[in-house]
Each structure stands twice: as C-alpha cells, then as structure tokens.
Design an enzyme around this catalytic site. Structure first.
Site, PDB file in Angstrom:
ATOM      1  CB  VAL A 200      -0.985  -0.005   1.197  1.00  0.00           C
ATOM      2  CG1 VAL A 200      -0.269   0.151   2.532  1.00  0.00           C
ATOM      3  CG2 VAL A 200      -2.039   1.064   1.022  1.00  0.00           C
TER       4      VAL A 200
ATOM      5  CG  ASP B  33      -8.888  -4.378   4.690  1.00  0.00           C
ATOM      6  OD1 ASP B  33      -8.520  -5.492   5.125  1.00  0.00           O
ATOM      7  OD2 ASP B  33      -8.974  -4.131   3.469  1.00  0.00           O
TER       8      ASP B  33
ATOM      9  N   GLY C 202      -5.860  -6.500  -0.162  1.00  0.00           N
ATOM     10  CA  GLY C 202      -6.408  -5.542   0.786  1.00  0.00           C
ATOM     11  C   GLY C 202      -5.468  -4.373   0.989  1.00  0.00           C
ATOM     12  CD  GLU C 203      -1.032  -4.177   2.433  1.00  0.00           C
ATOM     13  OE1 GLU C 203      -0.552  -3.379   1.615  1.00  0.00           O
ATOM     14  OE2 GLU C 203      -0.371  -5.089   2.962  1.00  0.00           O
ATOM     15  N   GLY C 204      -5.881  -1.435   0.808  1.00  0.00           N
ATOM     16  CA  GLY C 204      -6.182  -0.277  -0.032  1.00  0.00           C
ATOM     17  C   GLY C 204      -5.485  -0.349  -1.376  1.00  0.00           C
TER      18      GLY C 204
END
Lengths: 375, 375
Positions: free
Chosen positions: B97, B200, B342-344
C-alpha cells in the site's frame, strides 16, 4: 535495418524471471495476492534480464498518424481533414491523450507517417525545421518533456491507396513506415524512456486494422470489424464488405507481414509494428493501446514471435478485433472499461498499473526485514 | 452524530449530471468513446453538484486495523500479531500500500480501531502523543503529507469477541467504530482530500466480511466466503462453517446495519462503513478497495441508500464475496486483475482512472475551440 532489428529480439530471460518469482515469495504480502501484477512484473524482469527490472520512470507515447485511401469508400462519417486537425489538437495539448499523458507524466510524440492534408499548426509547435528529429539524438533533451508535445515529420506518402482497388502501399513504403517506427523507438529509448506507449490517429484506420486482424488471425471480416468511432448500421456493413473485398483481392499471406501491411494495412499500423519491434529489440516494454495497436502487434509478432515478450496489453478496446488480436497474442488486458478512442488513451490509463507492478519489486519490504511473521 | 451524518446524505444532482453529459458531447472525441469513464465522470459531477466536479488532486487512503476473536477458530494460518506487525510495516513505508500510495501521491492514515496486540513502533512514528489526531484539526498540515504515514489511535476495544460464541461487538462499540470512521472522513476532507480510499488490515477479517455480505445480500455462506490470504481446503471449509454458524446464531436483520455490524462484523468493517457515510455526507467520492470494503459498503448502503452515489468500486477482488457485494450495490469495478491483498492496494491502482475521468471534463478541448470538424 528491419532485419537487424528482428535479429536482435530474443526470448525472455528465465533466470531473471525465476529471481522475480522468488523475491515475490519473500515480500510482505500473501503469496499470489497481487494477482496479474505479479506475473506482469515477472515477465518484465524476464524482458529486462534483471530482477528487479528497471522502474519505468520516464514514459513516452508515440502517436503515429496517417490517412487512408479507403476513406473514399465511406467507411467513416468523419472528414479526412480531422486527422490533421486532431494532430493540431495534440500539439496544443487539448486532446484526451494529452490530459492522460499530463497526469501520467508521459511525453507525447506525434509522428506524421502519412497524413494526407495540411496540418494546421497555427498556435502550435511547427514541424521540426530540420525535418529529422527522429534521427537526431542532439534533440534528446526535449524528447521526453511531458509539457511539450512534439511533431515529427516522417511522412512516407500522403495517405494510403484505396485497398479495395489496389495495394494500400508498396512493399518499400511499408518497409519505410516500419523502419520509421523502429527509429522512433530507438530515439525515445536513447532519450531515456523506460517504457513506450502506442498511440494512433487516422480517420478510417479501424478498417485496415480489421483487415490486418482478419489476415493474421484468420477471423471472418465480420468478426474482426467493429464500429470504430460509432458508425451506423449501413456504414458498418460497408466496412465489413470493404474488409472482405480487400482480403479477397489481395489474399495476404500471414507469414509475410510486410506483404500484409503493404496490401491491406496503413502507414500508422506499419509504423506501430516497427515501434514494437524496436522496443523489443532494446528489451524495453511497449504498452499497447487498442485495436490499431493490436493489429500492429500481430504484424510485429509475425516478424518476430519473441516480440510478444515485450508487449503489455494496456486495455481491451470495445472494438471486437482488439479482443481477437489479444487472444492470438496470448495477452490479457490490464484495463477493460469499454474505451474505443485510440490516441494512446487506453495505454496511458494502464501505465500506473505497469509501474506499480514493477515498483513492488523495488520498494516492498521482505518478511524478514520488516519483522513480520509468516504463516 | 451517526444519525446526523445519515441525514446529510442526499441523492445525486441531476442538473450537474445533465451538464456533464452535454459537455462530453462537445469534447474532441467520438461520443461515448471513453466508455465507463464517461458515466463515472457524470456520476462524480452529480455527487459534487457541479460540472466539472472538482479534480481530486489530493487523495487519502485510510487503513482501519482491527483484530478478530474468531481467529481462535483457526480461520487464518497467520498469527494474530501480524496485524500489529503490518501496521509497523505501513508506518515504515514498507508495504505494498505504501509503494502504491507513493506512486499515486496519496497520503496514508492508519487507524487502530481495534488491534489486539502491541504495535511494534521501534523505528516508526509513535502513536500520536495527544491520542486525538482524529479530532484535532490543528494537525491538518501533516494529515495529507504523502511522505509520512500516520497512525491514529482510536482503539474501541482490543479485537472483537468470537462471533461463533457471542456478538462480535456491543451495539455501542459498533456505533463507536462507525463514528470513528465518520470522524476520519471529516478530518481528511477538512485537510483537503478530494477523494478518500478505503484500506484495511486485520488477520482473519475476511471471515466477518463474508458473514456481513451473506447477511446483507442473502447469499449462502459458501458463496460469500473465499480463501482470503490463500487458505487450504480444510481452513476454507472451517471458514464457511464458522460463517454459517455465526449467521444461524445471530440471525442478523439486514435492515438494522448497526445490529449486523455488532453481531457478525468487525471494528475495521464498522469504521469503513462510517468512512463511507462520512464521505457521502460531504459529497466526496470514496474509492472502495476489496472484499472488506465491499462488506462495509453494504452496511453503509443499509444505513443510507444514497451513500452508493459516493462509492466508486476500485477493483474486483478475487474474493467471491466482493463480487456479490458489488452486484448488490449495482457497482462495476474499474480494475479486475485478481488482486486479494487488501490494505487499499486495489483502490490505489484505480485512483488514476478516477482522476483521469474527471480530468477529461477539465482539460479536453471542445470541437469548436480546437477547430476540429464534427462528423
């Protein structure tokens, strides 16, 4: 020169690809969690012969522009002069490709490889006075300036002949256009570009693209032909008939790409094939735009099958021929948003995805270095 | 405060959308040739109530982090401590990210909304000493600095309870997490962010996401549950059983989103729902990442159906629940490359597409102004 370029194109480097796969397994993310980006970065390592491959910090989109004798058959509702008018728009920075290139920090080079009408240059940068920017490395300083679109004069002839009547080009003209593309690739890479993006402008150019795709894939002209800028049913049927007639007249041999480009191609299609070959010979990735790029990529692959290793499919154009071309090349597109504009716009949208895929190999911490436990 | 946020969320502005459609017809490109980007830009005009809508020059990704009592059921092969370890990695700039955010020029804010284990901060920015950055507009200057990831302490509780045994959260805890998300949205927008991106982190958080998606869409737990970080067959079957057991135990009512979030959700899911609501109330677009964002977006839409107008689906995660969520929301993803990190990360990859779509309305010349003939 075309022959030496083809001879320089080699397979991907297995050792660099293995190193990239191994590195991916140590980075702080679940294995495989970056999906298609992981395989893309592995392939770019193989192309560069290094892991990580160079981060393509400087990008250049080359927009090859040409006109088409087949326009006389009524295959497009747009006047032929729009090719030249849109070039003026590119030079003034007003087109979508300019907006996307500014955002991506990519330089825009427009190459007149066969425009038929005068380019209105009032208020825009004039044609290079030396007329030889492609060959002039002294001009490199400004070649990759994202703020100033350039126009390169490399006009092979003012538009193709009507491919329903005769060959679109002579073999020599097709070769000259291909070699122009190789020279543009060399110039841009010499100036520091780490990735090339394909662009095109040419009213009527989806008709020869469909003919090229049908010739190289064996698809039926109706399957390879699309609605281009959005033609009506009658014009669409005319396009299909024109493509079918051209293929029946010329019966192009897909193992003779120069012959295919000469009989049913276009000057920008041929030059784009050369750009792709030039990039592949230099082991620099080339990000393909839409259906014109797809047709040129098929020609490049026919010249040199290993050139596919340098190709990244930027997006899947709404034109059906683009999908046929990508399938034949074995490429999956990065972006699929129904674009059908050309100019290089779809390639530019995909550029951050490519850069991001490579950036992961450069910048992401390993489990070990970051103190993150593995599963 | 949640109620006033929901009350502030209004439908898209029809007049601004009509103006954007009309403007698209005058720009130097064939009508419709930018595909999904045109409709996206029209919708963003409707969200802003202005044509063109503001160019989102400053972007902020908010990564909400939490832990999960259901981890005890063996739904993930990763130790729970990895949540905190990855936060340290985010703050050190070492995660994917961070690489994507640096490339996109987006600021990274990590919000500890419910991490269970100590966050190793050696070598990283410590927890905000005031402990109240979310509420402190004086800190705005650094809020959008892309070079320095921030950690905001807004821990509601150290991880949820095990949703197979009891409700994951009390209603008050769920509300506190949602309101934290609203406050983060307000802070980032007050600091100048023109678009928010969801992120997230939480080992085990695809299990409550699957439960939320099943609860809000009515899908069978087996259809809503995926392999998360890549679990094996036995773990996958355990996840499905856990989701099914949680839904049977709590029988969440999809018209009571706070109840759904409390019984089968997670702290980061609830906070993301709040972030989305907060963005929608401020008429700022929120770019959704993957399956965690999709589950939170369903909760946000249950709170306020018009919140969907502010949502842009950044990508289609490989998690099957993400597709169910997007379908229920009526959203098409911009990127579909099999990511499941995830993570963005998926939202960040899509950011240039969103910015590009808006940029067209700002920067592209009209046929009239560019002197380009129309068909």
């Amino acid at each position: 020169m075309l022959e030496s370029t083809i001879a320089a194109i080699r397979p991907l480097d297995d050792a660099a690809m293995a190193a990239a796969r191994e590195l991916h397994g140590r980075l702080t993310k679940p294995a495989g969690s970056l999906g298609a980006l992981e395989e893309l970065s592995v392939r770019l390592a193989g192309l560069a012969g290094a892991c990580p491959p160079p981060l393509p910090e400087r990008a250049a989109v080359a927009i090859f522009a040409g006109d088409h004798g087949v326009h006389a058959q009524g295959v497009s509702p747009w006047p032929q002069e729009v090719t030249a008018q849109m070039i003026a728009n590119f030079l003034a920075g007003g087109a979508v490709v300019n907006a996307f290139a500014r955002q991506a920090g990519a330089a825009v080079t427009v190459v007149d490889v066969g425009v038929a009408t005068p380019i209105p240059t009032a208020g825009t940068e004039p044609l290079d006075p030396a007329g030889g920017a492609v060959l002039d490395p002294a001009g490199s300083a400004r070649v990759l300036d994202p703020a100033v679109p350039r126009l390169v004069d490399a006009n092979v002839r003012p538009g193709t002949a009507d491919l329903t009547v005769t060959a679109a080009l002579t073999r020599d003209e097709a070769r000259a256009a291909v070699e122009t593309g190789v020279r543009v690739a060399d110039e841009l890479i010499d100036a520091g570009a780490g990735i090339l993006l394909t662009g095109d402008m040419g009213i009527g150019n989806t008709t020869p693209a469909a003919a090229l795709i049908a010739a190289f894939t064996g698809a039926d002209p109706a399957a390879a032909t699309g609605r281009g800028t959005g033609v009506d049913d009658a014009t669409y049927q005319r396009k299909v008939d024109v493509v079918r007639a051209a293929l029946e007249r010329h019966r192009p041999d897909p193992t003779d790409p120069l012959g295919v480009l000469a009989t049913v191609g276009g000057l920008e299609h041929a030059a784009l094939a050369g750009l792709i070959l030039g990039a592949a010979a230099r082991r620099v990735p080339v990000l393909l735009d839409g259906v014109i790029a797809g047709s040129a990529a098929l020609a490049a692959a026919a010249f040199a099958p290993d050139a596919v290793g340098a190709m990244v499919a930027g997006h899947r154009s709404a034109e059906p021929g683009a999908t046929l071309a990508l399938r034949k090349l074995g490429l999956d597109a990065l972006i699929d948003l129904g674009l059908r504009l050309g100019e290089g716009t779809g390639a530019l949208l995909a550029l951050p995805v490519v850069t991001g895929a490579v950036r992961v190999l450069h910048e992401v911490a390993t489990f070990d270095s970051a103190g993150v436990a593995e599963k």
